[in-house]
Structures are given as C-alpha cells and as structure tokens.
Design a protein around this motif. Structure first.
Motif, PDB file in Angstrom:
ATOM      1  N   PHE A  33       0.828  -1.193   0.000  1.00  6.88           N
ATOM      2  CA  PHE A  33       0.000   0.000   0.000  1.00  6.88           C
ATOM      3  C   PHE A  33       0.870   1.255   0.000  1.00  6.88           C
ATOM      4  O   PHE A  33       1.907   1.319   0.655  1.00  6.88           O
ATOM      5  CB  PHE A  33      -0.914   0.032   1.223  1.00  6.88           C
ATOM      6  N   ALA A  35       0.291   5.373   0.893  1.00  6.75           N
ATOM      7  CA  ALA A  35      -0.680   6.083   1.720  1.00  6.75           C
ATOM      8  C   ALA A  35      -0.363   7.563   1.838  1.00  6.75           C
ATOM      9  O   ALA A  35       0.754   8.008   1.580  1.00  6.75           O
ATOM     10  CB  ALA A  35      -0.728   5.458   3.115  1.00  6.75           C
ATOM     11  N   ALA A  50      -5.241   5.275   1.602  1.00  7.93           N
ATOM     12  CA  ALA A  50      -4.251   4.301   1.166  1.00  7.93           C
ATOM     13  C   ALA A  50      -4.784   3.542  -0.032  1.00  7.93           C
ATOM     14  O   ALA A  50      -5.997   3.376  -0.184  1.00  7.93           O
ATOM     15  CB  ALA A  50      -3.898   3.337   2.292  1.00  7.93           C
ATOM     16  N   SER A  52      -3.782   0.012  -2.622  1.00  2.00           N
ATOM     17  CA  SER A  52      -2.960  -1.165  -2.847  1.00  2.00           C
ATOM     18  C   SER A  52      -2.207  -1.050  -4.173  1.00  2.00           C
ATOM     19  O   SER A  52      -2.469  -0.164  -4.991  1.00  2.00           O
ATOM     20  CB  SER A  52      -3.827  -2.421  -2.851  1.00  2.00           C
ATOM     21  N   GLY A  98       5.156   4.901   2.075  1.00  2.90           N
ATOM     22  CA  GLY A  98       5.021   3.598   1.458  1.00  2.90           C
ATOM     23  C   GLY A  98       6.340   3.004   1.027  1.00  2.90           C
ATOM     24  O   GLY A  98       7.384   3.646   1.196  1.00  2.90           O
ATOM     25  N   SER A 100       3.818  -0.187   2.159  1.00  2.00           N
ATOM     26  CA  SER A 100       3.597  -0.837   3.433  1.00  2.00           C
ATOM     27  C   SER A 100       4.199  -2.235   3.437  1.00  2.00           C
ATOM     28  O   SER A 100       4.359  -2.874   2.394  1.00  2.00           O
ATOM     29  CB  SER A 100       2.093  -0.926   3.727  1.00  2.00           C
ATOM     30  N   TYR A 105      -2.541  -0.960   6.567  1.00  2.00           N
ATOM     31  CA  TYR A 105      -2.166   0.344   6.021  1.00  2.00           C
ATOM     32  C   TYR A 105      -2.505   1.515   6.930  1.00  2.00           C
ATOM     33  O   TYR A 105      -2.048   2.619   6.713  1.00  2.00           O
ATOM     34  CB  TYR A 105      -2.806   0.546   4.650  1.00  2.00           C
ATOM     35  N   TYR A 111       5.225   1.715   7.433  1.00  2.00           N
ATOM     36  CA  TYR A 111       5.880   2.378   6.316  1.00  2.00           C
ATOM     37  C   TYR A 111       7.324   2.743   6.649  1.00  2.00           C
ATOM     38  O   TYR A 111       7.603   3.402   7.647  1.00  2.00           O
ATOM     39  CB  TYR A 111       5.102   3.649   5.936  1.00  2.00           C
TER      40      TYR A 111
END
Length: 124
Positions: A33, A35, A50, A52, A98, A100, A105, A111
């Motif tokens: 993820f 974010a 966030a 993906s 990011g 993640s 997330y 992160y």
C-alpha cells in the motif's frame, strides 16, 4: 533507497480543490500500500487514504470519504490525492508514505519511507 517527494500543496479557499502528487525515485515501488497521512502542530500524524499495488483495495479516513480520491500510476511511480470540497479542518502538512510491509495500512509503523511533506492551507 526509495525517496518520496510530494508536491501540489498550497492555499485554497473552502470548497476548493487541490491535487497532491507523490513521486518515488531511487527504486521501484514494491507491491504494498501507498498512503497519505496528515499532521497539524501538536497532533499525531493521522491516516488519510491508502491504495494497494493493484488499486483494487482503497481505504479512507471517515473525515475525507466522499471528498478525497487516492490513485496511483505504477508506470510513473507516482501516487495522487485529489482533494475536493476542502474544509478549513483539512489544513495540515500532508505526507506520502510507502510501500507498506503488510496490509495494515492504517498503521504508521508499516511504512519505511516518508516524503518531506507538503503544506495544505484551507481558508474559510
């Protein structure tokens, strides 16, 4: 070493829009993820949105749902945050983070890489 650089912040009147960008360099974003978080002086950094790797999974803070849209362009290594109907309470420094390490997330600790932040000010 991935570097994240945000841009697009500024001063806008309430009800206006801004589009933030987060460009990654120094490496390709791995699956995970990406974010956006935001922070105001004296407060904890809070989750905003966030997305993906595929873009199929997206999450938003309740306070921005219906007004903000997160998206990403993996070919450009860039993540975006479109912010509409801005309110004075959206005023903050916005940070990109990011990728993640897992699907959690919402957690800042997920992160490893953070941008330097871009300031958003919404006047009433």
């Amino acid at each position: 070493q991935v570097q994240l650089v945000e841009s697009g912040g500024g001063l806008v009147q309430a009800g206006g829009s801004l589009r933030l960008s987060c460009a990654a360099s120094g490496g390709t974003l791995s699956s995970g993820f990406m974010a956006w978080f935001r922070q105001t002086p004296g407060k904890e950094r809070e989750f905003v949105a966030a997305i993906s790797w595929t873009g199929n999974s997206i999450g938003y803070a309740e306070s921005v749902k219906g007004r903000f849209t997160i998206s990403r362009d993996n070919a450009k290594n860039t993540v975006y945050l479109q912010m509409n109907s801005l309110k004075p309470e959206d005023t903050a420094d916005y940070y990109c983070a990011g990728p993640s390490r897992s699907g959690r997330y919402l957690n800042k600790g997920e992160y490893d890489y953070w941008g330097q932040g871009t300031q958003v000010t919404v006047s009433s």
